[in-house]
Design a protein around this motif. Structure first.
Motif, PDB file in Angstrom:
ATOM      1  N   LEU A 252       0.846  -1.176   0.091  1.00 37.95           N
ATOM      2  CA  LEU A 252      -0.105   0.057   0.003  1.00 37.95           C
ATOM      3  C   LEU A 252       0.934   1.135   0.078  1.00 37.95           C
ATOM      4  N   ASP A 253       2.115   1.288   0.065  1.00 34.49           N
ATOM      5  CA  ASP A 253       3.180   2.160  -0.112  1.00 34.49           C
ATOM      6  C   ASP A 253       2.773   3.504  -0.944  1.00 34.49           C
ATOM      7  N   ASP A 254       2.572   2.798  -2.178  1.00 39.85           N
ATOM      8  CA  ASP A 254       2.242   3.954  -3.412  1.00 39.85           C
ATOM      9  C   ASP A 254       0.975   4.698  -3.250  1.00 39.85           C
ATOM     10  N   TYR A 255       0.010   4.084  -2.388  1.00 42.14           N
ATOM     11  CA  TYR A 255      -1.512   4.738  -2.170  1.00 42.14           C
ATOM     12  C   TYR A 255      -1.026   5.672  -1.002  1.00 42.14           C
ATOM     13  N   VAL A 256      -0.296   5.342  -0.265  1.00 45.29           N
ATOM     14  CA  VAL A 256       0.044   6.378   0.899  1.00 45.29           C
ATOM     15  C   VAL A 256       0.994   7.674   0.214  1.00 45.29           C
ATOM     16  N   ALA A 257       1.943   7.144  -0.372  1.00 41.78           N
ATOM     17  CA  ALA A 257       2.621   8.294  -1.193  1.00 41.78           C
ATOM     18  C   ALA A 257       1.874   9.258  -2.105  1.00 41.78           C
ATOM     19  N   SER A 258       0.995   8.565  -2.875  1.00 40.21           N
ATOM     20  CA  SER A 258      -0.060   9.593  -3.713  1.00 40.21           C
ATOM     21  C   SER A 258      -0.859  10.312  -2.865  1.00 40.21           C
ATOM     22  N   GLY A 259      -1.103   9.991  -1.692  1.00 40.51           N
ATOM     23  CA  GLY A 259      -2.163  10.743  -0.911  1.00 40.51           C
ATOM     24  C   GLY A 259      -3.725   9.997  -0.985  1.00 40.51           C
ATOM     25  N   THR A 260      -3.695   9.007  -1.695  1.00 41.19           N
ATOM     26  CA  THR A 260      -5.068   8.097  -1.566  1.00 41.19           C
ATOM     27  C   THR A 260      -5.412   7.853  -0.299  1.00 41.19           C
TER      28      THR A 260
ATOM     29  N   ASN B 266      -0.775  12.514  10.857  1.00 42.08           N
ATOM     30  CA  ASN B 266      -1.040  12.552  12.168  1.00 42.08           C
ATOM     31  C   ASN B 266      -1.460  11.221  12.672  1.00 42.08           C
ATOM     32  N   TRP B 267      -0.856  10.242  12.165  1.00 40.33           N
ATOM     33  CA  TRP B 267      -1.108   8.984  12.853  1.00 40.33           C
ATOM     34  C   TRP B 267      -0.075   8.381  13.561  1.00 40.33           C
ATOM     35  N   ASN B 268      -0.519   7.665  15.097  1.00 39.91           N
ATOM     36  CA  ASN B 268       0.631   7.279  15.771  1.00 39.91           C
ATOM     37  C   ASN B 268       1.347   6.300  14.802  1.00 39.91           C
ATOM     38  N   GLU B 269       2.832   6.348  14.753  1.00 40.43           N
ATOM     39  CA  GLU B 269       3.607   5.701  13.961  1.00 40.43           C
ATOM     40  C   GLU B 269       3.790   4.357  14.401  1.00 40.43           C
ATOM     41  N   GLY B 270       3.716   4.199  15.626  1.00 37.81           N
ATOM     42  CA  GLY B 270       3.782   2.719  16.266  1.00 37.81           C
ATOM     43  C   GLY B 270       2.560   1.974  16.094  1.00 37.81           C
ATOM     44  N   PHE B 271       1.518   2.455  15.654  1.00 42.44           N
ATOM     45  CA  PHE B 271       0.451   1.821  15.200  1.00 42.44           C
ATOM     46  C   PHE B 271       0.292   1.424  13.818  1.00 42.44           C
ATOM     47  N   VAL B 272       0.993   2.410  12.882  1.00 43.69           N
ATOM     48  CA  VAL B 272       0.946   2.339  11.655  1.00 43.69           C
ATOM     49  C   VAL B 272       2.116   0.961  11.405  1.00 43.69           C
ATOM     50  N   ASP B 273       3.161   0.807  12.054  1.00 42.04           N
ATOM     51  CA  ASP B 273       4.055  -0.177  11.889  1.00 42.04           C
ATOM     52  C   ASP B 273       3.343  -1.582  12.036  1.00 42.04           C
ATOM     53  N   THR B 274       2.290  -1.689  12.777  1.00 44.62           N
ATOM     54  CA  THR B 274       1.776  -3.172  12.783  1.00 44.62           C
ATOM     55  C   THR B 274       1.125  -3.418  11.514  1.00 44.62           C
ATOM     56  N   GLY B 275       1.127  -2.597  10.587  1.00 48.52           N
ATOM     57  CA  GLY B 275       0.812  -3.110   9.208  1.00 48.52           C
ATOM     58  C   GLY B 275       1.803  -3.362   8.355  1.00 48.52           C
ATOM     59  N   ARG B 276       3.112  -3.481   8.793  1.00 48.64           N
ATOM     60  CA  ARG B 276       4.218  -3.504   8.006  1.00 48.64           C
ATOM     61  C   ARG B 276       4.810  -4.984   7.946  1.00 48.64           C
ATOM     62  N   TYR B 277       5.418  -5.311   6.690  1.00 47.51           N
ATOM     63  CA  TYR B 277       5.895  -6.816   6.482  1.00 47.51           C
ATOM     64  C   TYR B 277       7.098  -6.439   5.627  1.00 47.51           C
ATOM     65  N   ASN B 278       8.411  -6.806   6.133  1.00 44.43           N
ATOM     66  CA  ASN B 278       9.847  -6.533   5.612  1.00 44.43           C
ATOM     67  C   ASN B 278       9.537  -5.037   4.857  1.00 44.43           C
ATOM     68  N   ASP B 279       9.358  -4.203   5.675  1.00 48.32           N
ATOM     69  CA  ASP B 279       9.482  -2.641   5.525  1.00 48.32           C
ATOM     70  C   ASP B 279       8.343  -2.175   4.621  1.00 48.32           C
ATOM     71  N   ASN B 280       7.382  -2.863   4.160  1.00 44.41           N
ATOM     72  CA  ASN B 280       6.417  -2.537   3.169  1.00 44.41           C
ATOM     73  C   ASN B 280       5.397  -2.550   3.993  1.00 44.41           C
ATOM     74  N   LEU B 281       4.352  -1.701   3.862  1.00 45.45           N
ATOM     75  CA  LEU B 281       2.805  -1.327   4.282  1.00 45.45           C
ATOM     76  C   LEU B 281       1.937  -2.363   3.475  1.00 45.45           C
ATOM     77  N   TYR B 282       1.128  -3.237   4.343  1.00 48.16           N
ATOM     78  CA  TYR B 282       0.147  -4.096   3.689  1.00 48.16           C
ATOM     79  C   TYR B 282      -1.040  -3.945   4.453  1.00 48.16           C
ATOM     80  N   MET B 283      -1.249  -3.462   5.614  1.00 48.19           N
ATOM     81  CA  MET B 283      -2.411  -3.152   6.292  1.00 48.19           C
ATOM     82  C   MET B 283      -2.537  -1.743   6.934  1.00 48.19           C
ATOM     83  N   VAL B 284      -3.945  -1.241   6.986  1.00 44.29           N
ATOM     84  CA  VAL B 284      -4.099  -0.088   7.458  1.00 44.29           C
ATOM     85  C   VAL B 284      -5.139  -0.332   8.680  1.00 44.29           C
TER      86      VAL B 284
END
Length: 457
Positions: free
Chosen positions: A134-142, A147-165
């Motif tokens: 999902l990283d490209d969707y975050v980068a594009s603003g989709t 203003n999200w808690n980064e620790g919470f965001v990281d729970t959706g990462r696998y091998n440094d890529n974001l897969y879950m929101v």
């Protein structure tokens, strides 16, 4: 072992959709919040399709209950009102049926566009390349994660890529009947203070010395599948909580044995009840359990359950941090329920818009109202706080606090999630005296490495 491996095989392929259980088609409702600027172009395209009568189908899957389903339906109606060319088809079986159905759906290539997971399963599914990054969707603003808690965001990462929101966050917490504790003439430590497991055991034994028969300082933790991972993280090398450098199950036999021994010692001292008593009370609903009925004073559960327990009792229920390791190390493990996009989806862009709407639209979040835990968005947290249940406010404060102290989130490697069932099953054998903690630990190391090796093939 055979049963555990069969369960693992079902879960390995991946997660979340349902072929055949509880499909529902929703139609548009009245209400159309203003679209985000970053998605205006997509909204115009949606309108063009609507003008020509063209319809897009978006399939969304989550584990549901009758009450929870209604919240999703309301949010989906808001989205469809804003996207008149979209028809949402939903799939929401109960928890156990959900995972079996999603394994089947991913194996057959028929998974939903938007699928709901927990962070506990991220390694199982991302390792099979069945989810879209999902990283490209975050980068594009989709998808907005401002203003999200980064620790919470990281729970959706696998091998440094974001897969879950994240849809909501929880973690293990310690609940304390503070009213009962004060009646015993004992004082509770401050909410920011750390105590070790040894200090906690000493405290429980002191409480127990003041209690009458058939009442216990704490509820036994031997089958707590979330707490055991915290224990493991407290006692493993940082960065190698699940697998060691050689790809084997990381927890040492000493760490596993100490988990079993801890409960054993508290059962022997009388601060925890015997197994039969614990099983009887564990079989009851949360609202009718030992904490609510003043049968125990200390109770470990996930923070998103705080409201249920507090609103079911007249006593004041305090929330405290899980004890740290005797080495002083924190092991808190954040657990998210989250949306992901299936790699086979033909509507990934629309799915990304939907996820963004669900987690960031203010009207949608007022409807959802922390249904799956604390929102990752600090903006949404602030929006909900004025009208929130005081227990939800306390849980939000707690989770934000421990997210700053917890070790970095590391997704469980494939095969690791299923091991918790074996850990729990063996813990019962220890509790009834059929296995020693040392023998139990040796068994877990053997079975865990077999599971991991099998899953890697």
């Amino acid at each position: 072992m055979g049963r555990s491996k069969k369960l693992l095989a079902l879960g390995i392929v991946c997660s979340l959709l349902l072929g055949g259980c509880g499909n529902n088609t929703q139609t548009s409702a009245e209400s159309s919040p203003e679209p985000k600027a970053a998605t205006e172009a997509a909204s115009e395209q949606n309108q063009e399709k609507a003008d020509t009568g063209e319809k897009e189908t978006l399939r969304v899957a989550w584990w549901g209950t009758t009450t929870r389903d209604q919240l999703y339906y309301q949010i989906n109606d808001l989205f469809m009102a804003e996207h008149p060319n979209v028809e949402i088809v939903t799939e929401s079986p109960g928890w156990n049926d959900y995972w079996t159905a999603q394994s089947t759906a991913f194996a057959s290539g028929s998974a939903a566009d938007v699928v709901q997971f927990q962070s506990n399963q991220i390694g199982e599914y991302c390792s099979k390349n069945v989810l879209a990054p999902l990283d490209d969707y975050v980068a594009s603003g989709t998808i907005h994660l401002d203003n999200w808690n980064e620790g919470f965001v990281d729970t959706g990462r696998y091998n440094d890529n974001l897969y879950m929101v994240s849809l909501g966050m929880t973690a293990q917490a310690l609940y304390v009947n503070e009213t009962f504790l004060n009646e015993l003439g004992m004082e509770l430590w401050p909410e920011e203070e750390d105590i070790t497991w040894d200090e906690f055991a000493d405290y429980l034994n002191e409480v127990q010395s003041k209690l009458e028969a058939d009442t216990y300082a704490g509820l036994d933790i031997y089958t707590n599948n979330d707490l055991v991972w915290v224990w493991i993280r407290e006692n493993c090398e940082e960065g190698y909580e699940w697998l060691d450098k050689d790809g084997n199950f990381a927890p040492s036999e000493e760490t596993l044995a100490s988990w079993y021994e801890y409960s054993n010692n508290l059962r022997k001292s009388g601060a925890f009840a015997n197994v039969e008593w614990t099983q009887e009370w564990n079989s009851k609903a949360w609202e009718e359990g030992p904490l609510v009925n003043r049968k125990v004073l200390f109770y470990f559960a996930n923070a998103n359950q705080y409201k249920t327990y507090q609103n079911s009792m007249e006593d004041t229920l305090a929330i405290r941090k899980v004890p740290v390791g005797n080495n002083g190390k924190h092991g808190d493990l954040l657990i998210t329920s989250a949306f992901a996009i299936s790699e086979t989806s033909k509507n990934k862009d629309l799915a990304a818009e939907y996820i963004n709407f669900f987690v960031n639209n203010e009207e949608a979040q007022k409807i959802f109202n922390m249904e799956l835990g604390v929102p990752a968005s600090m903006t949404i947290q602030e929006l909900l706080e004025p009208d929130a249940d005081p227990s939800d406010v306390a849980a939000t404060k707690y989770l934000n606090m421990i997210s700053e102290e917890a070790p970095p989130f590391i997704a469980k490697a494939p095969g690791v999630w299923a091991i918790q069932n074996e850990i729990s099953s063996v813990a019962e054998q220890v509790a009834v005296g059929n296995l020693t903690p040392v023998d139990a630990a040796k068994h877990i190391k053997e079975i865990a490495n077999e599971m991991i090796a099998e899953n890697a093939n």
